[in-house]
Design a protein around this motif. Sequence first.
Motif: not given
Length: 289
Positions: A255-273
């Motif tokens: 669930s935490l991973a899904f939330r992170a992915l959703a935020r990534q799709l929303l452009g709120q976060v992106s994968l770190q280098p």
Amino acid sequence: MSSDQASRLRSMAQGLRPEAPLFAARVLAITSGKGGVGKTNVVAGLALSLAQLGQRVVVMDADFGLANLDILLGLSPKYTLEHVLRGEKVLEEILLDGPMGVRIIPASSGIQELTHLDTVSEMRLVQGLQRVAETADWLLIDTAAGIHDSVLKLLMAAQEVILVTTPEPTSLVDAYAMVKVLHLREASKPVWLLVNNGQSMDEAQETVDQLQAATERFLGKQLKVLGLIPNDPHILQAVRQQRGVVDLFPRSPASLAFRALARQLLGQVSLQPDGFASFWRQLASDEPQ
Ligand SMILES: Nc1ncnc2c1ncn2[C@@H]1O[C@H](COP(=O)(O)OP(=O)(O)OP(=O)(O)O)[C@@H](O)[C@H]1O
Ligand SMILES: [Mg+2]
């Protein structure tokens, strides 16, 4: 589907409301080369996580062979897309209310393939989707596995594609085959890579590296990395109870991973280098339920 048919579908939909974009919602199709890699669970997880973040989400079950998104979420559709295609119902009438306000368009098993739709049925579907998408921020499409014309038709119609693979070599090879076919049809189509069911961060990273290296070398195509969903027994528990894992076990690693992915799709976060390393640390720091 031929490109002729695709452009006919687009111009037909556009002709209905020339001033409006084809779809108001962001349309993503979720696919894989190999079957059973977790697409339907990914669709449900992402949909619920986006909804939790205040997004209006509609999910279309487009696995016409083995429709099961409704079963996964404990819903019992009375009517399905089949009724819409036959003109007996309009799309709004078959929408199911799922958890967290997510709306679901149920498919029915054994429905005639999208590739064989006549013009009238096709118009009913496109018009319905266009209306529904006007009341949503996201339209997520769960496809069947494999490279079939009806799946490719949906992938071409979507703005973006999420390609799900597990770290298994067979899944990886089939994922590459899918990217290749997609690339030959529409080279500019954004493809997000999602590694599901990884046992470790290293394994997931290796999967991403291998697939990216192959698509860059042989196709000159860059895949966008969406992230990973770890192997998590909470998923199976949630499936057994016909509930979304995000709903039932909100603090579980998946669930935490899904939330992170959703935020990534929303452009709120992106994968770190450092790629998955920080992502995995973030997951590991949260106590699963
Ligand atoms: N991250 C995960 N951790 C543990 N189990 C998982 C995970 N992801 C999926 N599964 C399990 O894998 C199985 C297949 O998942 P799912 O039905 O979502 O795959 P699919 O790609 O949609 O399959 P199909 O190609 O048949 O449509 C399910 O039993 C699910 O519980
Ligand atoms: Mg599925």
